[in-house]
Design a protein around this motif. Structure first.
Motif, mmCIF file in Angstrom:
data_model
loop_
_atom_site.group_PDB
_atom_site.id
_atom_site.type_symbol
_atom_site.label_atom_id
_atom_site.label_comp_id
_atom_site.label_asym_id
_atom_site.label_seq_id
_atom_site.Cartn_x
_atom_site.Cartn_y
_atom_site.Cartn_z
ATOM 1 N N LYS A 39 0.809 -1.218 0.000
ATOM 2 C CA LYS A 39 0.000 0.000 0.000
ATOM 3 C C LYS A 39 0.841 1.266 0.000
ATOM 4 C CE LYS A 39 -4.013 -1.989 2.367
ATOM 5 N NZ LYS A 39 -4.882 -1.902 3.571
ATOM 6 N N LEU A 40 2.147 1.115 -0.009
ATOM 7 C CA LEU A 40 3.040 2.262 0.105
ATOM 8 C C LEU A 40 2.820 3.234 -1.051
ATOM 9 C CD1 LEU A 40 5.503 3.176 1.885
ATOM 10 C CD2 LEU A 40 6.944 2.166 0.124
ATOM 11 N N PRO A 41 2.481 4.491 -0.770
ATOM 12 C CA PRO A 41 2.274 5.439 -1.870
ATOM 13 C C PRO A 41 3.595 5.794 -2.540
ATOM 14 C CG PRO A 41 2.167 6.569 0.233
ATOM 15 C CD PRO A 41 2.255 5.100 0.552
ATOM 16 N N LEU A 42 3.558 5.980 -3.845
ATOM 17 C CA LEU A 42 4.760 6.317 -4.604
ATOM 18 C C LEU A 42 4.543 7.683 -5.257
ATOM 19 C CD1 LEU A 42 5.608 2.896 -6.289
ATOM 20 C CD2 LEU A 42 6.725 3.956 -4.318
ATOM 21 N N TYR A 467 8.441 -9.593 -11.749
ATOM 22 C CA TYR A 467 7.840 -8.530 -10.961
ATOM 23 C C TYR A 467 8.063 -7.184 -11.644
ATOM 24 C CZ TYR A 467 8.337 -12.324 -7.615
ATOM 25 O OH TYR A 467 8.309 -13.539 -7.003
ATOM 26 N N GLY A 468 7.039 -6.357 -11.618
ATOM 27 C CA GLY A 468 7.072 -5.111 -12.356
ATOM 28 C C GLY A 468 7.690 -3.956 -11.598
ATOM 29 N N TRP A 469 7.644 -2.805 -12.258
ATOM 30 C CA TRP A 469 8.242 -1.602 -11.692
ATOM 31 C C TRP A 469 7.649 -1.265 -10.336
ATOM 32 C CZ3 TRP A 469 6.106 3.024 -10.129
ATOM 33 C CH2 TRP A 469 7.015 4.041 -9.797
ATOM 34 N N ASP A 470 6.340 -1.372 -10.211
ATOM 35 C CA ASP A 470 5.643 -0.969 -9.007
ATOM 36 C C ASP A 470 6.170 -1.719 -7.787
ATOM 37 O OD1 ASP A 470 3.338 0.774 -8.240
ATOM 38 O OD2 ASP A 470 2.616 -1.106 -7.379
ATOM 39 N N TYR A 471 6.373 -3.023 -7.940
ATOM 40 C CA TYR A 471 6.867 -3.849 -6.833
ATOM 41 C C TYR A 471 8.284 -3.444 -6.445
ATOM 42 C CZ TYR A 471 8.887 -7.863 -4.446
ATOM 43 O OH TYR A 471 9.550 -8.661 -3.553
ATOM 44 N N ILE A 476 12.524 -0.988 -3.003
ATOM 45 C CA ILE A 476 13.753 -0.192 -2.944
ATOM 46 C C ILE A 476 13.550 1.062 -2.100
ATOM 47 C CG2 ILE A 476 15.302 1.223 -4.347
ATOM 48 C CD1 ILE A 476 14.872 -1.031 -6.530
ATOM 49 N N LEU A 477 12.402 1.706 -2.264
ATOM 50 C CA LEU A 477 12.127 2.881 -1.442
ATOM 51 C C LEU A 477 12.115 2.513 0.032
ATOM 52 C CD1 LEU A 477 11.345 5.822 -1.063
ATOM 53 C CD2 LEU A 477 8.953 5.174 -1.463
ATOM 54 N N LEU A 478 11.485 1.391 0.368
ATOM 55 C CA LEU A 478 11.451 0.945 1.750
ATOM 56 C C LEU A 478 12.858 0.765 2.296
ATOM 57 C CD1 LEU A 478 9.235 0.045 3.855
ATOM 58 C CD2 LEU A 478 9.773 -2.299 3.155
ATOM 59 N N PRO A 485 15.397 8.916 6.002
ATOM 60 C CA PRO A 485 13.959 9.011 6.277
ATOM 61 C C PRO A 485 13.193 9.960 5.369
ATOM 62 C CG PRO A 485 15.242 9.086 8.311
ATOM 63 C CD PRO A 485 16.217 9.176 7.174
ATOM 64 N N ASP A 486 13.874 10.925 4.780
ATOM 65 C CA ASP A 486 13.188 11.926 3.952
ATOM 66 C C ASP A 486 13.380 11.703 2.457
ATOM 67 O OD1 ASP A 486 15.916 12.469 4.057
ATOM 68 O OD2 ASP A 486 15.649 14.644 3.858
ATOM 69 N N ILE A 487 13.862 10.545 2.033
ATOM 70 C CA ILE A 487 14.270 10.399 0.635
ATOM 71 C C ILE A 487 13.098 10.403 -0.332
ATOM 72 C CG2 ILE A 487 14.299 7.865 0.565
ATOM 73 C CD1 ILE A 487 16.933 8.166 -1.102
ATOM 74 N N ARG A 488 11.906 9.960 0.099
ATOM 75 C CA ARG A 488 10.806 9.937 -0.870
ATOM 76 C C ARG A 488 10.437 11.338 -1.335
ATOM 77 N NH1 ARG A 488 5.664 7.127 1.026
ATOM 78 N NH2 ARG A 488 7.143 5.793 2.113
ATOM 79 N N ARG A 489 10.700 12.361 -0.514
ATOM 80 C CA ARG A 489 10.417 13.741 -0.919
ATOM 81 C C ARG A 489 11.484 14.276 -1.867
ATOM 82 N NH1 ARG A 489 9.324 14.017 4.668
ATOM 83 N NH2 ARG A 489 11.251 15.167 5.065
#
Length: 569
Positions: A39-42, A467-471, A476-478, A485-489
């Motif tokens: 469910k992790l938003p990307l 497995y596709g890009w989404d997976y 990798i983000l996790l 901790p702030d890398i998704r931004r």
């Protein structure tokens, strides 16, 4: 972390929950985070990239009916299948020796093989191999090639290369490691180390230093490049017959932290677990590169060489040396046949146009992974050439992470090679590390994160490709968020590069044993190149093999040439 725990983490890259592929196992390590992960938003996009393999799978599965159209063009002196470092080096040597009719075919749109990089928005990055060692004077062919590429700008009186200083790996915080809470400027997790861990690391490093200065009665070293110059002494060759794990146990090494460190670094180099890797290969990687004792004032101490695009720089520059008429990209070789009269027929398939093309030559060079060889050279196995059967291949994933700015580094700052202790990844590179002055943290950067899948290789390859890009982007983000901790931004885009068969694993007995000698034997006028037939999968050895094949072809054609290879007793 123990060796088994490290393996468990790497093997836990299986499809989660209801998205699991047939035959996958949902491992306990991911059960707890599966729901949150899915469910992790990307907040960024990207796509899957990598090598083309669909046509190869059609051929392998018998779904491609090979046609044989009339031959195109002239009778070539050589057709080289595969434009990686071996194929490019072979073509380069033939060109500089006066050959006029050579053809290099490759399934990709660009040459270079794993020597590949990219550039977007003015920033270059690596998607394959990322560095090479300082060219030792014994690597004669590298001296000639690197001169032509402008990397070597001269030689000392004692024959050591003088390198363009821009290519040296800059030592400012070159290697970092995240140990679970903070970053440290090192690659060994010293903050987690006990006194015994530190003592065993020091003892291992001292052992590598002693071997670095060892020489036999003919002054041949125990380690180094090229492999052809390595001593034949029994105590050296015995290190190929024992795994690094067994050698560590025999020598009394007990540190789990040391084993984690060796596993991480050596899987990055060889794609091989240390339980299967020869002890020789392990010590080879950690050997000390000694400076020239007779030229202390030469100004260039041995060092790693790298570029923003890694060895993509070498692939691109070697490609540029060849005439356009020598290159045909986007073609998949499907048959190589010895014909009467000393000719070779190469049949290629263009998957975009669904068309076949035939080329005739006096020699052919198969410089592609040898898992394809029995489909390519159909009568090879019937002739008793079985040495290419069941070669183990590791698959690789490279995530190219485009950042608007660098994330925070708790307790430290970005380095060139950044490791994550306990991770299923092998860490990531900051592709802008080589810039002078350094790129500011608030400016865009591109990171290249690596992961190898070296244990259950066939299943792991299937999983990686399925497995596709989404997976992969979520996983990798996790992993990156553990250390940032702030890398998704900070992430603007993440592309996933998949390499299915980029590297044959280096197993016990394959460096100095009979397997390599058998692989290097020609079959009629068909020669076998690629890193697969080299003792270790590095640019220096693959390019040396290409030059070796070229000189064999030149000799057969009666062409006078000056050898680019050192002659050893």
């Amino acid at each position: 972390m123990s060796r088994e725990a490290n393996r468990f983490t790497r093997r836990s890259l299986l499809k989660l929950g209801g998205c699991a592929a047939a035959g996958s196992v949902l491992l306990p390590a991911l059960q707890g985070c599966a729901r949150n992960l899915l469910k992790l938003p990307l907040p960024f996009g990207g796509q899957v990239k990598g090598e083309r393999y669909a046509a190869g799978h059609e051929l392998r599965d018998g779904r491609l009916a090979v046609q044989v159209p009339p031959a195109e063009g002239p009778l070539h002196d050589a057709v080289i299948i595969g434009g990686g470092p071996c194929g490019l080096a072979c073509a380069w040597k033939l060109l500089r020796s006066g050959m006029e009719s050579v053809l290099v075919v490759d399934k990709e749109d660009v040459l270079g093989g794993l020597c590949r990089g990219g550039t977007e928005d003015g920033l270059s990055f690596v998607v394959g191999s990322h560095y090479t060692d300082f060219p030792h004077p014994a690597c004669k062919h590298l001296g000639e090639l690197f001169q032509e590429l402008g990397i070597i700008v001269g030689f000392t009186e004692t024959g050591w290369p003088i390198i363009d200083e821009r290519t040296f790996l800059k030592q400012r915080d070159a290697r970092n490691i995240f140990t679970g809470s903070v970053w440290h400027h090192d690659e060994f997790p010293h903050p987690l180390a006990s006194g015994r861990d530190e003592r065993e690391l020091e003892r291992f490093e001292e052992t590598c230093r002693r071997w670095s200065s060892w020489a036999d009665g003919k002054n041949r070293p125990a380690f180094g490049i090229p492999i052809a110059r390595i001593s034949r002494a029994p105590e050296v060759r015995a290190l190929d017959e024992i795994s690094l794990t067994t050698w560590l146990e025999r020598e009394g090494y007990r540190s789990d932290l040391l084993r984690w460190f060796l596993t991480n670094r050596l899987q990055d180099e060889y794609g091989t677990p240390i339980e299967r890797l020869p002890a020789w290969a392990g010590i080879q990687f950690f050997r000390t590169v000694l400076p020239d004792p007779d030229a202390a004032d030469r100004g260039n101490e041995p060092n790693s060489l790298t570029w923003d695009e890694g060895l993509g720089f070498l692939g691109r520059r070697m490609d540029a040396l060849l005439p356009d008429a020598w290159k045909r990209t986007g073609l998949w070789a499907v048959r190589v046949e010895n014909l009467e009269g000393g000719r070779v027929r190469t049949i290629c398939y263009d998957p975009r146009r669904r068309s076949f093309h035939t080329f005739l030559s006096r020699h052919a060079v198969v410089a592609v992974p040898k898992m394809q060889v029995y489909d390519l050279v159909c009568d090879l196995e019937a002739a008793g050439r079985t040495e290419f059967e069941d070669l183990p291949y590791v698959s690789w994933l490279v995530a190219v992470v485009h950042l608007d700015r660098l994330p925070t580094f708790p307790g430290g700052s970005v380095g060139w090679d950044n490791l994550l202790y306990g991770s299923w990844t092998l860490g990531y590179l900051d592709n802008q590390h080589q810039h002078t002055p350094a790129v500011a943290p608030d400016k865009p950067h591109v990171l290249s994160l690596y992961a190898a899948f070296p244990y259950n290789t066939k299943q792991e390859r299937y999983e990686m490709l399925s497995y596709g890009w989404d997976y992969w982007a979520r996983l990798i983000l996790l992993e990156l968020e553990r250390a940032h901790p702030d890398i998704r931004r900070c992430i603007r885009k993440m592309d996933i590069w998949k390499w299915g068969h980029p590297m044959r694993q280096t197993h016990v007995g394959t460096i100095f044993g009979p397997l390599r000698r058998q692989m290097c034997r020609p079959f009629g006028h068909v020669h076998f190149g690629h890193a697969d037939v080299c003792a270790i999968p590095v640019f220096e050895e693959a390019s040396a093999r290409g030059v070796e094949i070229a000189e064999s072809i030149l000799a057969d054609l009666g062409v006078d040439f000056r050898s680019s290879l050192e002659v050893f007793d």
